[in-house]
Design an enzyme around this catalytic site. Sequence first.
Site, PDB file in Angstrom:
ATOM      1  N   ARG A   1      17.637   2.384  -3.682  1.00  0.00           N
ATOM      2  CA  ARG A   1      18.573   3.433  -3.287  1.00  0.00           C
ATOM      3  C   ARG A   1      19.922   2.824  -2.887  1.00  0.00           C
ATOM      4  O   ARG A   1      20.004   1.668  -2.501  1.00  0.00           O
ATOM      5  CB  ARG A   1      18.000   4.234  -2.113  1.00  0.00           C
ATOM      6  CG  ARG A   1      16.819   5.106  -2.454  1.00  0.00           C
ATOM      7  CD  ARG A   1      16.351   5.910  -1.238  1.00  0.00           C
ATOM      8  NE  ARG A   1      15.959   5.043  -0.125  1.00  0.00           N
ATOM      9  CZ  ARG A   1      16.713   4.772   0.932  1.00  0.00           C
ATOM     10  NH1 ARG A   1      17.912   5.321   1.058  1.00  0.00           N
ATOM     11  NH2 ARG A   1      16.277   3.971   1.882  1.00  0.00           N
TER      12      ARG A   1
ATOM     13  N   LYS B   1      14.140  11.081  -3.036  1.00  0.00           N
ATOM     14  CA  LYS B   1      14.569  11.022  -1.643  1.00  0.00           C
ATOM     15  C   LYS B   1      15.643  12.064  -1.322  1.00  0.00           C
ATOM     16  O   LYS B   1      15.755  12.505  -0.168  1.00  0.00           O
ATOM     17  CB  LYS B   1      15.060   9.617  -1.298  1.00  0.00           C
ATOM     18  CG  LYS B   1      13.925   8.596  -1.250  1.00  0.00           C
ATOM     19  CD  LYS B   1      12.780   9.043  -0.325  1.00  0.00           C
ATOM     20  CE  LYS B   1      11.706   7.993  -0.199  1.00  0.00           C
ATOM     21  NZ  LYS B   1      10.544   8.468   0.620  1.00  0.00           N
TER      22      LYS B   1
ATOM     23  N   HIS C   1       7.892  11.559   7.047  1.00  0.00           N
ATOM     24  CA  HIS C   1       7.830  10.481   6.070  1.00  0.00           C
ATOM     25  C   HIS C   1       6.554   9.702   6.351  1.00  0.00           C
ATOM     26  O   HIS C   1       6.549   8.702   7.058  1.00  0.00           O
ATOM     27  CB  HIS C   1       9.066   9.582   6.205  1.00  0.00           C
ATOM     28  CG  HIS C   1       9.172   8.553   5.122  1.00  0.00           C
ATOM     29  ND1 HIS C   1       9.747   7.323   5.321  1.00  0.00           N
ATOM     30  CD2 HIS C   1       8.785   8.576   3.824  1.00  0.00           C
ATOM     31  CE1 HIS C   1       9.713   6.637   4.201  1.00  0.00           C
ATOM     32  NE2 HIS C   1       9.131   7.366   3.270  1.00  0.00           N
TER      33      HIS C   1
ATOM     34  N   SER D   1       8.507   0.544   4.464  1.00  0.00           N
ATOM     35  CA  SER D   1       8.061  -0.204   3.302  1.00  0.00           C
ATOM     36  C   SER D   1       7.456  -1.544   3.716  1.00  0.00           C
ATOM     37  O   SER D   1       8.018  -2.262   4.540  1.00  0.00           O
ATOM     38  CB  SER D   1       9.244  -0.435   2.358  1.00  0.00           C
ATOM     39  OG  SER D   1       8.859  -1.147   1.220  1.00  0.00           O
TER      40      SER D   1
ATOM     41  N   LYS E   1       1.332   1.545   4.401  1.00  0.00           N
ATOM     42  CA  LYS E   1       1.138   2.996   4.483  1.00  0.00           C
ATOM     43  C   LYS E   1       0.332   3.541   3.302  1.00  0.00           C
ATOM     44  O   LYS E   1      -0.652   4.259   3.477  1.00  0.00           O
ATOM     45  CB  LYS E   1       2.505   3.677   4.568  1.00  0.00           C
ATOM     46  CG  LYS E   1       2.496   5.181   4.631  1.00  0.00           C
ATOM     47  CD  LYS E   1       3.840   5.704   5.123  1.00  0.00           C
ATOM     48  CE  LYS E   1       5.008   5.250   4.287  1.00  0.00           C
ATOM     49  NZ  LYS E   1       5.130   5.991   3.017  1.00  0.00           N
ATOM     50  N   THR E   2       0.761   3.195   2.105  1.00  0.00           N
ATOM     51  CA  THR E   2       0.071   3.676   0.907  1.00  0.00           C
ATOM     52  C   THR E   2      -1.320   3.073   0.798  1.00  0.00           C
ATOM     53  O   THR E   2      -2.296   3.761   0.494  1.00  0.00           O
ATOM     54  CB  THR E   2       0.890   3.345  -0.358  1.00  0.00           C
ATOM     55  OG1 THR E   2       2.165   3.974  -0.258  1.00  0.00           O
ATOM     56  CG2 THR E   2       0.198   3.833  -1.613  1.00  0.00           C
TER      57      THR E   2
ATOM     58  N   ASP F   1       3.378   9.969   0.800  1.00  0.00           N
ATOM     59  CA  ASP F   1       4.702   9.615   1.306  1.00  0.00           C
ATOM     60  C   ASP F   1       5.427  10.702   2.093  1.00  0.00           C
ATOM     61  O   ASP F   1       6.132  10.379   3.038  1.00  0.00           O
ATOM     62  CB  ASP F   1       5.582   9.185   0.129  1.00  0.00           C
ATOM     63  CG  ASP F   1       6.844   8.462   0.566  1.00  0.00           C
ATOM     64  OD1 ASP F   1       6.742   7.542   1.398  1.00  0.00           O
ATOM     65  OD2 ASP F   1       7.921   8.809   0.077  1.00  0.00           O
TER      66      ASP F   1
ATOM     67  N   ARG G   1       8.146  -0.475  -8.807  1.00  0.00           N
ATOM     68  CA  ARG G   1       7.538   0.798  -8.430  1.00  0.00           C
ATOM     69  C   ARG G   1       6.740   1.415  -9.570  1.00  0.00           C
ATOM     70  O   ARG G   1       7.012   1.167 -10.746  1.00  0.00           O
ATOM     71  CB  ARG G   1       8.627   1.797  -8.030  1.00  0.00           C
ATOM     72  CG  ARG G   1       9.403   1.432  -6.773  1.00  0.00           C
ATOM     73  CD  ARG G   1       8.699   1.892  -5.534  1.00  0.00           C
ATOM     74  NE  ARG G   1       9.441   1.589  -4.321  1.00  0.00           N
ATOM     75  CZ  ARG G   1       9.124   2.076  -3.124  1.00  0.00           C
ATOM     76  NH1 ARG G   1       8.088   2.895  -2.995  1.00  0.00           N
ATOM     77  NH2 ARG G   1       9.828   1.749  -2.065  1.00  0.00           N
TER      78      ARG G   1
END
Length: 529
Positions: A56, A198, A217, A235, A239-240, A254, A319
């Site tokens: 981003r 996003k 988030h 990141s 989390k994932t 997410d 990604r």
Amino acid sequence: MTSVNLANDLKELLNGSNINTQLSVPQLVEAATSRGEAVLTREGAVKAETGKYTGRSPKDKYMVEEAISKDKIDWGSVNRPISSEIFENLYAKVLNHLKEKDALYVFKGFAGADPESRLAIQTINEYAWHNLFAHQLFIRPTAEELKAHEAEFTVVYAPTFHADPAVDGTDSETFIIVSMEKKIILIGGTEYAGEMKKSIFSIMNYILPEKGILPMHCSANVGKNDDVALFFGLSGTGKTTLSADEDRKLIGDDEHGWSDNGVFNIEGGCYAKTINLSRENEPQIFDAIRFGSVLENVVVDEDTRIPDYDDGSLTENTRAAYPIDAIDNIVIPSVAGHPKTIVFLTADAFGVLPPISKLTKEQAMYHFLSGYTSKLAGTERGVTSPEATFSTCFGSPFLPLHATVYAEMLGDKIDEHGADVYLVNTGWTGGVYGVGSRMKLSYTRTMVRAAIRGDLNGVEMEHESVFGLNMPKEIPDVPTEVLNPRNAWADKESYDQKAQELAKKFKDNFEKFGTVDAGISQKGGPTHN
């Protein structure tokens, strides 16, 4: 140019002969590969490279200063104002640019799995692979829903249009501009598809609180007893990975909303980091990358077309985008009840935070506002040693409103539904990064599962003095010397020094919130307990 003219120009664009609306996955795959935008991997995923921008561009993101929203938005480095005149001039230029293209692609769908609060959206894409990305990441409508679909927000994405800062009033060739009044998200000068995802999330972070819904988030899953768990984390914190549990069903990985009905996924897909991805460590993610998935900046062998997930030569931010139903163990539709457990994940490279600690409501709000993790040496240019980084509410770049709006909503939800909140350090133990070792994933999984089952309620706790945290003294299958971070360090004085150093960073960061409820600032943070 008037708003009426802008609206008419958009209608004219959408009625053009170059428009391809709601193409299927095979059609988009064919278009992306035949036009040279992407190549197919051995498994049939579409692999594209995003060129100069592999992530981003937060410094190129703006919100139009408009009467409808200017008094609500928390203006600053995240939400940068731009005039209506600059937006409208750029918008007109982008539409003219797109009209000249031989093909454009339109996806119509939704953000939000709860029909009561979902947002109807559409994306207009210059690239077929960008449209495939939108198709996989957002919620796809049924045939009946498509007939009645009227977009409330439109993403206009022109990656090959580059702004001229001297003429167009931007800081660079790249721009991501949100107009709440025109209900337009205008993106140009970057090929990074994550900007779409996003930007829509930022819109939901503005809209949902007005409906009494907390946007988050986080990832979320649910057990056999309808016990919902939320996982917040920046990141690299896991989390994932931690939310993809074979014994629990994934709600989403997410973005979620927490309403009076419970939790719902904002998306229809997953956008997972793939650097060092392996089937052994993350089988659900690995096996989800199949025909129709999108790989961004993953190095692929030219002959075998096998992805090399260990190769970060293009970027560490590789990604994969895939629909959530590419994972077997999911909830359909992506809605569930109220969370019983909330987990804040941090990868502490200072090695001083406990691997797991139970938080009071005040501590939960403090750590939610702080959103701490570490940047590691070598991951960014100029980073030579671990650096503390704080992202408000674990999603600072996507928050249009003041942070305390979201924190107070979280506190109210915790009170109302009696959720237990835990801080989990997936980072380093026994020393700082480069000296200590990364916390074993197997230990973290065991601790998190124990927390979700409720096994840590009522267990004997040990009080940690610097951050005021309460740590379980024993957890089955986790070495006791790991549970207290100070005990894991050979040099106790070095631990104390690093703990105080990190505590000061927490306090310095918290000062930016100004006047915050005394209960949070005095009872939630370091050395206030």
